[in-house]
Write a protein that holds these residues in place. Structure first.
Motif, mmCIF file in Angstrom:
data_model
loop_
_atom_site.group_PDB
_atom_site.id
_atom_site.type_symbol
_atom_site.label_atom_id
_atom_site.label_comp_id
_atom_site.label_asym_id
_atom_site.label_seq_id
_atom_site.Cartn_x
_atom_site.Cartn_y
_atom_site.Cartn_z
ATOM 1 N N GLU A 1 50.884 33.649 53.813
ATOM 2 C CA GLU A 1 50.942 32.360 53.144
ATOM 3 C C GLU A 1 52.304 32.240 52.490
ATOM 4 O O GLU A 1 52.898 33.249 52.076
ATOM 5 N N HIS B 1 51.917 25.513 59.930
ATOM 6 C CA HIS B 1 51.013 26.621 60.184
ATOM 7 C C HIS B 1 50.654 26.774 61.659
ATOM 8 O O HIS B 1 50.467 25.781 62.357
ATOM 9 N N ASP C 1 55.137 22.384 55.662
ATOM 10 C CA ASP C 1 54.114 23.378 55.882
ATOM 11 C C ASP C 1 53.904 23.354 57.401
ATOM 12 O O ASP C 1 53.688 22.283 57.979
ATOM 13 N N HIS D 1 45.099 22.571 57.949
ATOM 14 C CA HIS D 1 46.059 21.486 57.684
ATOM 15 C C HIS D 1 47.435 21.849 58.238
ATOM 16 O O HIS D 1 47.741 23.027 58.437
ATOM 17 N N SER E 1 45.466 30.961 55.533
ATOM 18 C CA SER E 1 45.084 30.095 54.406
ATOM 19 C C SER E 1 43.937 29.148 54.751
ATOM 20 O O SER E 1 43.435 28.445 53.887
#
Ligand code: VGL
Ligand code: ZN
Length: 178
Positions: A101, A54, A52, A71, A60
């Motif tokens: 997302e 980001h 992940d 996160h 999100s």
């Protein structure tokens, strides 16, 4: 060419206890994931790790009206891997665009193409979280025509009931839960 790939999903610091979006007992599967990495490496399988990844203000995140605390922000300690990956592992970064997302490692990435180019027919999946990114990645892999195996002893979910539901759904989609 390897006919098999191991896909390690989102084994990152923020998803572990003490992280920003912890999966309860997510750290318990770290040794199993490392063993699978060694085992699959030993038989010449392609090792893939999704992360992940980001941007600073991702859709999100709660500050942006999303469901999750901030996160796995790119290049921060929370986004670091907690498993031991070989130098030739393929790293797939996902959900890298501010306004999109992506739970699946196949969404908006080159993963399917990379697997095909390497002659992969079967994928084995471990990591977190079972009912989010593991689920989405496994379902997409099946849709893409790969034979999909879920390494049950090396995945962890956030909510047990949701995890059970996801396992059932994956099973119905043709994913073999080992
Ligand atoms: C995930 C929630 C938000 C996951 C990623 O890796 O399962 N879950 N972002
Ligand atoms: Zn995320």
């Amino acid at each position: 060419m390897p006919e098999e790939a191991l896909i390690v999903v989102d084994m990152q610091r923020d998803f572990m206890p003490g992280g920003a979006l912890p999966v309860p007992e997510g750290d318990r599967i770290i040794p199993r994931c490392n063993e699978y990495i060694d085992e699959f490496r030993g038989k010449g399988a392609l090792i893939v790790a999704t992360r992940d990844w980001h941007p600073e203000s991702h859709i999100s995140f709660r500050e942006q009206g999303g469901p999750w605390p901030r996160h796995c922000v790119q290049n921060t300690p929370g986004a670091e891997f907690v498993v031991e990956l070989p130098a030739d592992a393929v790293i797939i970064s996902k959900a890298t665009e501010p306004d999109k997302e992506a739970y699946s490692g196949f969404e908006g990435t080159d993963l399917a193409e990379i697997l095909r180019r390497n002659g992969v027919k079967r994928v084995y999946i471990c990591g977190v979280a079972t009912e989010y990114c593991v689920r989405a990645t496994a379902l997409d892999a099946a849709k893409q025509g790969f034979e999909v195996y879920l390494l049950r002893d090396a995945v962890k979910g956030i909510v047990p009931r949701d995890e059970e539901k996801a396992l059932e759904e994956m099973g119905k989609a043709g994913v073999k839960v080992l």
